[in-house]
Design a protein around this motif. Structure first.
Motif, PDB file in Angstrom:
ATOM      1  N   ASP A 195       0.832  -1.204   0.000  1.00 29.62           N
ATOM      2  CA  ASP A 195       0.000   0.000   0.000  1.00 29.62           C
ATOM      3  C   ASP A 195       0.860   1.246   0.000  1.00 29.62           C
ATOM      4  N   GLN A 196       1.942   1.218   0.827  1.00 31.47           N
ATOM      5  CA  GLN A 196       2.816   2.373   0.886  1.00 31.47           C
ATOM      6  C   GLN A 196       3.513   2.581  -0.444  1.00 31.47           C
ATOM      7  N   ALA A 197       3.961   1.456  -1.044  1.00 31.78           N
ATOM      8  CA  ALA A 197       4.617   1.576  -2.341  1.00 31.78           C
ATOM      9  C   ALA A 197       3.622   2.111  -3.363  1.00 31.78           C
ATOM     10  N   ALA A 198       2.348   1.613  -3.262  1.00 33.78           N
ATOM     11  CA  ALA A 198       1.336   2.087  -4.194  1.00 33.78           C
ATOM     12  C   ALA A 198       1.072   3.571  -4.004  1.00 33.78           C
ATOM     13  N   THR A 199       1.283   4.062  -2.787  1.00 39.63           N
ATOM     14  CA  THR A 199       1.081   5.482  -2.530  1.00 39.63           C
ATOM     15  C   THR A 199       1.916   6.332  -3.474  1.00 39.63           C
ATOM     16  N   PHE A 200       3.118   5.840  -3.784  1.00 39.27           N
ATOM     17  CA  PHE A 200       4.016   6.644  -4.591  1.00 39.27           C
ATOM     18  C   PHE A 200       4.125   6.186  -6.035  1.00 39.27           C
ATOM     19  N   VAL A 221      -5.438  15.329 -16.221  1.00 39.94           N
ATOM     20  CA  VAL A 221      -5.362  16.375 -15.199  1.00 39.94           C
ATOM     21  C   VAL A 221      -6.700  17.085 -15.018  1.00 39.94           C
ATOM     22  N   ILE A 222      -7.772  16.412 -15.445  1.00 38.71           N
ATOM     23  CA  ILE A 222      -9.096  16.972 -15.170  1.00 38.71           C
ATOM     24  C   ILE A 222      -9.428  16.814 -13.693  1.00 38.71           C
ATOM     25  N   ASP A 223      -9.177  15.631 -13.163  1.00 37.22           N
ATOM     26  CA  ASP A 223      -9.462  15.350 -11.755  1.00 37.22           C
ATOM     27  C   ASP A 223      -8.195  15.243 -10.915  1.00 37.22           C
ATOM     28  N   HIS A 224      -7.044  15.468 -11.517  1.00 38.65           N
ATOM     29  CA  HIS A 224      -5.777  15.360 -10.806  1.00 38.65           C
ATOM     30  C   HIS A 224      -4.915  16.599 -11.039  1.00 38.65           C
ATOM     31  N   GLN A 225      -4.111  16.873 -10.063  1.00 38.03           N
ATOM     32  CA  GLN A 225      -3.133  17.955 -10.146  1.00 38.03           C
ATOM     33  C   GLN A 225      -1.790  17.354 -10.562  1.00 38.03           C
ATOM     34  N   ALA A 226      -1.178  17.912 -11.603  1.00 38.04           N
ATOM     35  CA  ALA A 226       0.118  17.427 -12.066  1.00 38.04           C
ATOM     36  C   ALA A 226       1.238  18.095 -11.273  1.00 38.04           C
ATOM     37  N   PHE A 227       2.070  17.269 -10.656  1.00 38.75           N
ATOM     38  CA  PHE A 227       3.235  17.750  -9.899  1.00 38.75           C
ATOM     39  C   PHE A 227       4.488  17.238 -10.620  1.00 38.75           C
ATOM     40  N   ILE A 230      -1.875  13.969  -8.408  1.00 39.40           N
ATOM     41  CA  ILE A 230      -2.462  14.076  -7.071  1.00 39.40           C
ATOM     42  C   ILE A 230      -3.949  14.395  -7.216  1.00 39.40           C
ATOM     43  N   PRO A 231      -4.823  13.662  -6.548  1.00 34.78           N
ATOM     44  CA  PRO A 231      -6.247  14.002  -6.613  1.00 34.78           C
ATOM     45  C   PRO A 231      -6.465  15.478  -6.265  1.00 34.78           C
ATOM     46  N   LYS A 232      -7.258  16.142  -7.068  1.00 37.44           N
ATOM     47  CA  LYS A 232      -7.443  17.583  -6.864  1.00 37.44           C
ATOM     48  C   LYS A 232      -8.047  17.902  -5.502  1.00 37.44           C
ATOM     49  N   GLU A 233      -8.938  17.043  -5.021  1.00 33.72           N
ATOM     50  CA  GLU A 233      -9.519  17.291  -3.698  1.00 33.72           C
ATOM     51  C   GLU A 233      -8.431  17.313  -2.628  1.00 33.72           C
ATOM     52  N   GLN A 234      -7.468  16.394  -2.755  1.00 29.54           N
ATOM     53  CA  GLN A 234      -6.399  16.327  -1.774  1.00 29.54           C
ATOM     54  C   GLN A 234      -5.484  17.536  -1.888  1.00 29.54           C
ATOM     55  N   LEU A 245       0.330   9.933  -6.832  1.00 32.64           N
ATOM     56  CA  LEU A 245       0.790  10.266  -5.477  1.00 32.64           C
ATOM     57  C   LEU A 245      -0.439  10.459  -4.604  1.00 32.64           C
ATOM     58  N   ILE A 246      -0.720   9.446  -3.773  1.00 34.20           N
ATOM     59  CA  ILE A 246      -1.888   9.490  -2.901  1.00 34.20           C
ATOM     60  C   ILE A 246      -1.385   9.343  -1.468  1.00 34.20           C
TER      61      ILE A 246
END
Length: 407
Positions: A117-122, A139-145, A163-167, A404-405
């Motif tokens: 899960d941690q690996a999946a986070t990144f 990048v409609i629902d995600h922020q590009a970093f 990154i999810p835009k809500e986050q 990245l979650i």
């Protein structure tokens, strides 16, 4: 007369009438006869004494049988009880061991699951079909970093974390965070080594902005100038990180220009090209086997046609061409579109999916670095995965997507 008196008189009369016995042998003859009598010999007496009655063994056997009949059932009962107790104990131990092993396996599986899960986070975000580019729809629902990650081969690879835009909005309290805000918030959260990179971020500096300029105030103990390669990596990494800004100024903590051992005082700001780097993209293979798309140490070209032509060859030992052997194409370009025409009908299904995707998206990323779209001709497929080759394809906005979650 009583009977007792009669018997006594009769016995006396009988005794008187018995003949007299006389022995005319001499004493020597009697002694000799006694000596010759075998019943009086010592051997005979010893042999007679040593003989045992024949009934003793029989009696002993009977006694033994009786004793065994009493002791054996008791022994067997005790032995059975001991065996059962031992079996019970061993069974109990085995059950306990099984439970312990089950618990350990459960803990191990839980730990592995947590690690996964941690690996999946990144690193999660590679769909069933591998992609090496990020598109406007992503990048409609995600922020590009965007960030340039360092390898152990002294080069920088561009990576785009989604990154999810809500986050992102919850973390940064804005709907449109810039590259500086994204970097300061998330750069320290990336486990670079778990992704196959070396530990490089966050920079040993305070990062801020002034208008369209990035201000990097380096710490006194920074090591970005220990060699020309280290300084070049710093320059490449900021190019792949701070999209949307025009330049970066390297400063000391007191706001005075920093002095690098390799080049001297950094008086002038370094120009940032953001996504328009005018570069060709190649395959870069990490030590863990993962394949990514990257430029050749940031080398730039004057035109998209030149860059696409350069893609057909391996530039060096670190990077390899994404154009499979036996495949060739010509390039025609105008201001907004690059036309890539294959020399003969090319069947993407005849290639490994990774190879086909790297070729298509490598070409798209190369053209996008010149702010141009691509239209393909002479492909067997008009529709392939999520590409529509009947019209120019969308221009990528980043390379090497990863989700990245953060929990």
């Amino acid at each position: 007369m009583s009977n007792d008196q009669w018997n006594e008189d009769k016995m006396k009369t009988t005794l008187r009438n018995m003949p007299k016995v006389s022995d005319h042998r001499s004493k020597e003859e009697i002694l000799q006869q006694l000596k010759n009598d075998p019943r009086l010999r010592e051997e005979f007496q010893l042999e007679k004494k040593q003989k045992k009655p024949k009934w003793l063994p029989v009696l002993a056997a009977v006694a033994a049988v009786l004793l065994l009949s009493i002791l054996v059932p008791t022994f067997l009962k005790q032995s059975s009880q001991v065996s059962m107790d031992k079996a019970t104990n061993e069974s109990s131990k085995m059950d306990d061991a099984a439970l312990d092993n089950s618990a350990q396996r459960a803990q191990s599986e839980s730990a592995e699951s947590n690690m996964a899960d941690q690996a999946a986070t990144f690193s999660r975000g590679a769909p069933e079909t591998p992609h090496y580019a990020v598109y406007p729809n992503d990048v409609i629902d995600h922020q590009a970093f965007h960030i340039g990650l360092a390898t152990n081969q002294a080069t920088i690879v561009p990576v785009t974390f989604l990154i999810p835009k809500e986050q992102a909005e919850a973390d940064l309290h804005t709907e449109k965070p810039d590259a500086v805000a994204l970097y300061n918030q998330y750069a320290g959260e990336i486990d670079e080594e778990s992704l196959g990179f070396t530990s490089y971020h966050p920079y040993n500096a305070d990062v801020s902005s002034n208008g369209n300029q990035i201000l990097m105030k380096l710490s006194d103990d920074h090591s970005y100038d220990i060699g020309s390669a280290a300084l070049e990596m710093l320059n490449l990494s900021v190019q792949d990180t701070f999209y949307g800004f025009d330049e970066v100024q390297f400063l000391k903590k007191d706001d005075s220009p920093v002095t690098f051992d390799q080049v001297g005082k950094a008086g002038k700001p370094v120009k940032l090209t953001s996504a328009q780097k005018q570069q060709a993209y190649y395959r870069f293979t990490q030590e863990n086997g993962e394949e990514l798309l990257s430029s050749n140490f940031g080398k730039s070209f004057d035109t998209a046609k030149q860059a696409l032509k350069a893609m057909k060859e391996n530039p060096n030992d670190l990077y390899s061409s994404v154009i499979p052997q036996g495949i060739d194409f010509t390039v025609t370009e105008d201001k907004k579109t690059v036309l890539v025409r294959f020399a003969k009908p090319t069947d993407l299904e005849g290639l490994e999916i990774e190879d086909a995707m790297q070729m298509i998206e490598g070409i798209l990323l190369t053209a996008a670095s010149f702010d141009q779209q691509v239209e393909f001709e002479q492909l067997v497929q008009e529709q392939w995965i999520d590409f529509d080759f009947t019209k120019p394809l969308p221009k990528p906005v980043g390379a090497n997507p990863k989700f990245l979650i953060l929990q």
